[in-house]
Write a protein that holds these residues in place. Structure first.
Motif, PDB file in Angstrom:
ATOM      1  N   ALA A 184       0.762  -1.246   0.000  1.00  0.00           N
ATOM      2  CA  ALA A 184       0.000   0.000   0.000  1.00  0.00           C
ATOM      3  C   ALA A 184       0.793   1.296   0.000  1.00  0.00           C
ATOM      4  O   ALA A 184       0.252   2.329  -0.364  1.00  0.00           O
ATOM      5  CB  ALA A 184      -0.928   0.019   1.225  1.00  0.00           C
ATOM      6  N   ARG A 185       2.037   1.315   0.444  1.00  0.00           N
ATOM      7  CA  ARG A 185       2.655   2.609   0.703  1.00  0.00           C
ATOM      8  C   ARG A 185       3.737   3.001  -0.292  1.00  0.00           C
ATOM      9  O   ARG A 185       3.987   4.168  -0.530  1.00  0.00           O
ATOM     10  CB  ARG A 185       3.185   2.644   2.139  1.00  0.00           C
ATOM     11  N   GLY A 186       4.422   1.977  -0.831  1.00  0.00           N
ATOM     12  CA  GLY A 186       5.261   2.256  -1.993  1.00  0.00           C
ATOM     13  C   GLY A 186       6.720   2.610  -1.776  1.00  0.00           C
ATOM     14  O   GLY A 186       7.450   2.780  -2.738  1.00  0.00           O
ATOM     15  N   THR A 187       7.209   2.705  -0.515  1.00  0.00           N
ATOM     16  CA  THR A 187       8.629   3.050  -0.364  1.00  0.00           C
ATOM     17  C   THR A 187       9.509   1.813  -0.179  1.00  0.00           C
ATOM     18  O   THR A 187      10.347   1.753   0.708  1.00  0.00           O
ATOM     19  CB  THR A 187       8.883   4.050   0.786  1.00  0.00           C
ATOM     20  N   TYR A 188       9.325   0.842  -1.051  1.00  0.00           N
ATOM     21  CA  TYR A 188      10.158  -0.355  -1.031  1.00  0.00           C
ATOM     22  C   TYR A 188      11.477  -0.076  -1.752  1.00  0.00           C
ATOM     23  O   TYR A 188      11.572   0.880  -2.538  1.00  0.00           O
ATOM     24  CB  TYR A 188       9.438  -1.523  -1.722  1.00  0.00           C
TER      25      TYR A 188
ATOM     26  N   PRO B 174      13.907  -6.624  -2.893  1.00  0.00           N
ATOM     27  CA  PRO B 174      12.886  -7.681  -2.988  1.00  0.00           C
ATOM     28  C   PRO B 174      12.551  -8.247  -1.597  1.00  0.00           C
ATOM     29  O   PRO B 174      13.296  -8.016  -0.639  1.00  0.00           O
ATOM     30  CB  PRO B 174      13.553  -8.754  -3.860  1.00  0.00           C
ATOM     31  N   PRO B 175      11.446  -8.991  -1.484  1.00  0.00           N
ATOM     32  CA  PRO B 175      10.997  -9.465  -0.174  1.00  0.00           C
ATOM     33  C   PRO B 175      12.039 -10.258   0.627  1.00  0.00           C
ATOM     34  O   PRO B 175      12.199 -10.019   1.819  1.00  0.00           O
ATOM     35  CB  PRO B 175       9.797 -10.355  -0.512  1.00  0.00           C
ATOM     36  N   GLU B 176      12.742 -11.162  -0.017  1.00  0.00           N
ATOM     37  CA  GLU B 176      13.602 -12.056   0.767  1.00  0.00           C
ATOM     38  C   GLU B 176      14.715 -11.321   1.525  1.00  0.00           C
ATOM     39  O   GLU B 176      14.807 -11.420   2.749  1.00  0.00           O
ATOM     40  CB  GLU B 176      14.173 -13.161  -0.133  1.00  0.00           C
ATOM     41  N   PRO B 177      15.555 -10.522   0.822  1.00  0.00           N
ATOM     42  CA  PRO B 177      16.562  -9.765   1.580  1.00  0.00           C
ATOM     43  C   PRO B 177      15.950  -8.727   2.512  1.00  0.00           C
ATOM     44  O   PRO B 177      16.541  -8.401   3.552  1.00  0.00           O
ATOM     45  CB  PRO B 177      17.408  -9.096   0.487  1.00  0.00           C
ATOM     46  N   SER B 178      14.768  -8.220   2.164  1.00  0.00           N
ATOM     47  CA  SER B 178      14.111  -7.260   3.052  1.00  0.00           C
ATOM     48  C   SER B 178      13.758  -7.923   4.373  1.00  0.00           C
ATOM     49  O   SER B 178      13.942  -7.329   5.445  1.00  0.00           O
ATOM     50  CB  SER B 178      12.833  -6.712   2.413  1.00  0.00           C
ATOM     51  N   MET B 179      13.252  -9.149   4.306  1.00  0.00           N
ATOM     52  CA  MET B 179      12.893  -9.871   5.526  1.00  0.00           C
ATOM     53  C   MET B 179      14.156 -10.176   6.342  1.00  0.00           C
ATOM     54  O   MET B 179      14.139 -10.169   7.560  1.00  0.00           O
ATOM     55  CB  MET B 179      12.143 -11.172   5.206  1.00  0.00           C
TER      56      MET B 179
ATOM     57  N   ILE C 276      25.163   3.563   1.192  1.00  0.00           N
ATOM     58  CA  ILE C 276      24.910   2.310   1.901  1.00  0.00           C
ATOM     59  C   ILE C 276      23.837   1.499   1.169  1.00  0.00           C
ATOM     60  O   ILE C 276      23.987   0.296   0.933  1.00  0.00           O
ATOM     61  CB  ILE C 276      24.487   2.595   3.364  1.00  0.00           C
ATOM     62  N   THR C 277      22.764   2.185   0.800  1.00  0.00           N
ATOM     63  CA  THR C 277      21.688   1.494   0.071  1.00  0.00           C
ATOM     64  C   THR C 277      22.207   0.966  -1.267  1.00  0.00           C
ATOM     65  O   THR C 277      21.823  -0.123  -1.698  1.00  0.00           O
ATOM     66  CB  THR C 277      20.514   2.457  -0.187  1.00  0.00           C
ATOM     67  N   GLY C 278      23.080   1.751  -1.899  1.00  0.00           N
ATOM     68  CA  GLY C 278      23.628   1.350  -3.192  1.00  0.00           C
ATOM     69  C   GLY C 278      24.371   0.021  -3.109  1.00  0.00           C
ATOM     70  O   GLY C 278      24.210  -0.852  -3.966  1.00  0.00           O
ATOM     71  N   VAL C 279      25.173  -0.140  -2.048  1.00  0.00           N
ATOM     72  CA  VAL C 279      25.911  -1.396  -1.848  1.00  0.00           C
ATOM     73  C   VAL C 279      24.908  -2.548  -1.695  1.00  0.00           C
ATOM     74  O   VAL C 279      25.060  -3.612  -2.311  1.00  0.00           O
ATOM     75  CB  VAL C 279      26.801  -1.288  -0.588  1.00  0.00           C
ATOM     76  N   LEU C 280      23.879  -2.318  -0.886  1.00  0.00           N
ATOM     77  CA  LEU C 280      22.908  -3.396  -0.653  1.00  0.00           C
ATOM     78  C   LEU C 280      22.108  -3.715  -1.915  1.00  0.00           C
ATOM     79  O   LEU C 280      21.778  -4.874  -2.179  1.00  0.00           O
ATOM     80  CB  LEU C 280      21.979  -3.017   0.512  1.00  0.00           C
TER      81      LEU C 280
ATOM     82  N   GLY D 192      19.626  -6.650  -5.255  1.00  0.00           N
ATOM     83  CA  GLY D 192      18.719  -6.315  -6.351  1.00  0.00           C
ATOM     84  C   GLY D 192      17.613  -5.386  -5.882  1.00  0.00           C
ATOM     85  O   GLY D 192      17.586  -4.974  -4.724  1.00  0.00           O
ATOM     86  N   GLU D 193      16.717  -5.036  -6.803  1.00  0.00           N
ATOM     87  CA  GLU D 193      15.629  -4.115  -6.467  1.00  0.00           C
ATOM     88  C   GLU D 193      14.275  -4.771  -6.718  1.00  0.00           C
ATOM     89  O   GLU D 193      14.127  -5.600  -7.608  1.00  0.00           O
ATOM     90  CB  GLU D 193      15.736  -2.841  -7.320  1.00  0.00           C
ATOM     91  N   TYR D 194      13.305  -4.356  -5.940  1.00  0.00           N
ATOM     92  CA  TYR D 194      11.939  -4.895  -6.074  1.00  0.00           C
ATOM     93  C   TYR D 194      11.274  -4.321  -7.325  1.00  0.00           C
ATOM     94  O   TYR D 194      11.367  -3.130  -7.599  1.00  0.00           O
ATOM     95  CB  TYR D 194      11.125  -4.522  -4.839  1.00  0.00           C
ATOM     96  N   GLN D 195      10.635  -5.175  -8.078  1.00  0.00           N
ATOM     97  CA  GLN D 195       9.851  -4.709  -9.220  1.00  0.00           C
ATOM     98  C   GLN D 195       8.380  -4.783  -8.839  1.00  0.00           C
ATOM     99  O   GLN D 195       7.870  -5.851  -8.526  1.00  0.00           O
ATOM    100  CB  GLN D 195      10.115  -5.581 -10.462  1.00  0.00           C
ATOM    101  N   GLN D 196       7.715  -3.642  -8.877  1.00  0.00           N
ATOM    102  CA  GLN D 196       6.317  -3.604  -8.464  1.00  0.00           C
ATOM    103  C   GLN D 196       5.439  -4.415  -9.411  1.00  0.00           C
ATOM    104  O   GLN D 196       5.645  -4.410 -10.625  1.00  0.00           O
ATOM    105  CB  GLN D 196       5.823  -2.145  -8.472  1.00  0.00           C
TER     106      GLN D 196
END
Lengths: 130, 555
Positions: free
Chosen positions: B202-206, B209-214, B538-542, B547-551
């Motif tokens: 719902a909020r959009g500031t991802y 992707p889910p796995e590394p986020s968790m 820091i975010t760039g390294v991660l 990788g990045e989430y694709q909506q």
């Protein structure tokens, strides 16, 4: 009956508020238009590219983060550069009254703020797309 | 059923017949009544509607299943934390707003970050154009955080930070500032939102992707349980799900489904349930349908307690307590006749208090138009103070407990929440369901129905579809100083010149290699932050590693 009007509903910038954009997209669909929704985080370049690829007559840009003066005029400028200023450019979301003149100057045909009825948007499109 | 019940049932039946026989002459306003979530509302509720066992369903405040509240004395002991979400422009300006709010009697801080910060872009990134300092404060490095928190007693104030994908980075900055001021991390109190699943929904500031986020989230759980034990490591949020258009039932159900996913992820990462669960907190919306909202908070507490006890076998009662922050519903504010918003906010805030909230943000009347002005934010805070100090609703615990209607609604909402939870379970859990777009579609469908109900006039919105007036455009709105972006860029350029770049590079290199292994990333993030590496770096390294989430775009 003519061909259905084609509309691109777009979210520009980093703003994640997509409730309004999706509700408007759905309402336009239900009114018989063909609607493409871009999803979040589009650049002005991406919006114009998609609009041309999809051959739309209308672009509706939604923004609620306050970056409208940076993100919407470039869309109008790019449309002019690509000889596509006949595409009707609309915007909605949270856009203070005092910024309306600047956006209209840049080429935005109408600005729909909070509380707008989707019927008004549908009527505006039907009256302004030849 | 006892004789008493039978006789009451009969009397109730006769009363209904007698009322209905007169409806021709004295009709009701509507042919049927329902809450905003579509739960039917009867003409009258009686003891016949109280079907459950008192001790099982309600019990006592401070005890399982916590329906009546999580503290034995609730607001008699201490009022909720009055916590206004604030942040705009530069760290300096926001620091001034914080001090102003504290001077008005606010009891906790809540930081709003701008979108580039929330999505991990430095202020000089092309995607940050026009967004710097707009919906919150711009933070690029520890330097900005030092300015933001200057003169704030971090050992006394609790601070909530609305930050998700880069939550670990901002928490590390907070810890670093505290350490510089001689305050041990174990003394810090506060909350990071850290709830990525609702960002996808719902909020959009991802970002990732889910796995590394968790994984980042469970790293934070583990790190804090050891080093920052009084920190709320996540604020599992229904607020934005509701703002995106969900019903009250969907708000609770989707939030608790996400919560289950986080607890499961922590257990899968090797953590004990009672090590993690006491630091989980929640965040809900207070919307317009007054009684439904009160019942919603009560049923959320009961469902969560059952989940923790029965499903996760938690032993510590604190693991079963649903502690929550509430914000009044931004989406109910109108641009038309904005003063009316003060009243909407007051009723919503009252529902949160009657529902037993632990902290509260009241929206400002001008938020459908712009960021709140000082005048508007003062009224909003005063609204909470009137509820807390003047009208007596805090004098007894759960004052509406035992209301036939409230208890029936609490039961009805609970039943519908379980239905959704079971459906999501069948789909393989919250993360799977999100990847199918299930929650997103359900919310969109509710949002569209709501809009249609407003346009047909079935749903009244004062000033929008009823009692409209001609009005002049609003004045006195807050505008963010457009110079912020340039100033922020200049500060960044100076920082990149003045800091020890060898240190920055080595800390980022270490972070990169740790990200590729299963190591806890928090210590590496902390080192990088202290070397004045920026959020974007820091975010760039991660991003390179994760990788990045694709909506998933679904309509």
């Amino acid at each position: 009956m003519g061909k259905p009007i084609r509309v691109l509903v777009a979210k520009v910038g980093l703003d994640g508020h997509d409730r309004g954009a999706k509700v408007v997209a759905q309402a336009l669909k239900d009114a018989g238009m063909e609607v493409i929704y871009t999803g979040l985080r589009q650049t002005p370049e991406q919006v114009v590219e998609t609009a041309l690829q999809e051959d739309v007559q209308v672009i509706g840009i939604s923004t609620l983060s306050g970056a409208h003066l940076y993100l919407i005029p470039p869309v109008a400028r790019l449309l002019k550069e690509k000889n596509a200023s006949d595409i009707l450019l609309l915007s909605g979301g949270i856009i203070p009254e005092e910024d309306h003149a600047a956006l209209k100057e840049a080429g935005v045909a109408a600005i729909f703020g909070p509380g707008t009825s989707t019927e008004d948007i549908i009527a505006f499109i039907n009256n302004n797309v030849s | 059923m006892s004789n008493f019940d039978n006789s009451l049932k009969e009397k109730h039946r006769q009363w209904q017949i007698s009322v209905e026989s007169k409806l021709d002459k004295h009709p009701e306003a509507k042919s049927s009544y329902a809450t905003d979530a579509g739960i039917p509302i009867a003409r009258l509720y009686t003891p016949l509607d109280l079907t459950g066992d008192y001790e099982e369903q309600l019990g006592f405040p401070g005890e399982y299943p916590f329906t009546r509240g999580i503290q034995p004395t609730m607001y008699r002991g201490r009022l909720w934390t009055m916590r206004q979400y604030a942040g705009f422009g530069s760290a300096q300006e926001t620091n001034e707003r914080f001090k102003y709010l504290l001077s008005l009697g606010q009891t906790g801080l809540s930081v709003a970050f701008d979108l580039p910060t929330q999505i991990g872009y430095d202020s000089d990134h092309p995607f940050a154009m026009g967004e710097v300092g707009k919906v919150g404060v711009a933070i690029d490095s520890l330097e900005d955080m030092e300015t933001l928190l200057d003169g704030i007693p971090l050992d006394k104030v609790s601070t909530s930070m609305t930050i998700n994908a880069p939550a670990g980075i901002l928490l590390a900055m907070y810890i670093a500032v505290a350490e510089k001021n001689g305050i041990e991390p174990s003394k810090l109190r506060g909350t990071i939102q850290n709830d990525i699943l609702k960002e996808y929904i719902a909020r959009g500031t991802y970002i990732f992707p889910p796995e590394p986020s968790m994984r980042l989230i469970t790293d934070i759980f583990a790190y804090c349980s050891e080093h920052v034990p009084n920190w709320n490591t996540i604020s599992i949020s229904g607020y934005h799900i509701r703002e995106a258009g969900s019903t009250a039932v969907q708000e609770v159900a989707f939030t608790l489904a996400n919560a289950i996913a986080y607890v499961q992820a922590a257990i899968d990462a090797g953590l004990e349930v009672d090590q993690v669960a006491p630091r989980l907190s929640f965040f809900f919306n207070a919307h317009l349908n007054f009684f439904e909202e009160i019942a919603k908070f009560r049923s959320a507490r009961r469902v969560w307690a059952k989940i923790m006890k029965e499903r996760f076998q938690a032993k510590n009662p604190k693991s079963m307590m649903l502690r929550f922050h509430t914000q009044t519903a931004g989406c109910t504010l109108t641009a038309q006749q904005p003063d009316v918003n003060i009243l909407r906010v007051a009723f919503q805030a009252l529902s949160a208090v009657l529902g037993g909230t632990q902290s509260l943000h009241t929206n400002s009347k001008d938020e459908a138009l712009a960021l709140p002005s000082e005048e508007a934010v003062t009224i909003a805070l005063r609204t909470q103070q009137v509820i807390g100090y003047e009208i007596g609703v805090t004098d007894t615990v759960d004052p509406l407990g035992g209301s036939y209607f409230i208890e029936k609604l609490t039961d009805d909402i609970e039943a519908k929440v379980w239905e959704y939870l079971n459906k999501i379970e069948e789909k393989g859990g919250a993360v799977k369901a999100i990847s199918e777009g299930y929650q997103q579609k359900e919310i969109h469908s509710s949002a569209y129905q709501y809009q249609k109900a407003v346009e047909s006039g079935e749903k009244v919105v004062i000033g929008v579809n009823k009692f409209q007036v001609e009005e002049a455009p609003p004045s006195g709105l807050l505008r963010v100083n457009p110079k912020v972006m340039d100033e922020q860029k200049a500060k960044l350029a100076a920082l990149r010149r003045s800091r020890d770049n060898t240190k920055v590079e080595s800390s980022l290199a270490q972070l990169r290699s740790a990200a590729k292994t299963g190591e806890n990333l928090m210590p590496y993030i902390l080192t990088a932050v202290k070397s004045y590496a920026t959020i974007g770096e820091i975010t760039g390294v991660l991003k390179d590693v994760f990788g990045e989430y694709q909506q998933r775009v679904s309509l």
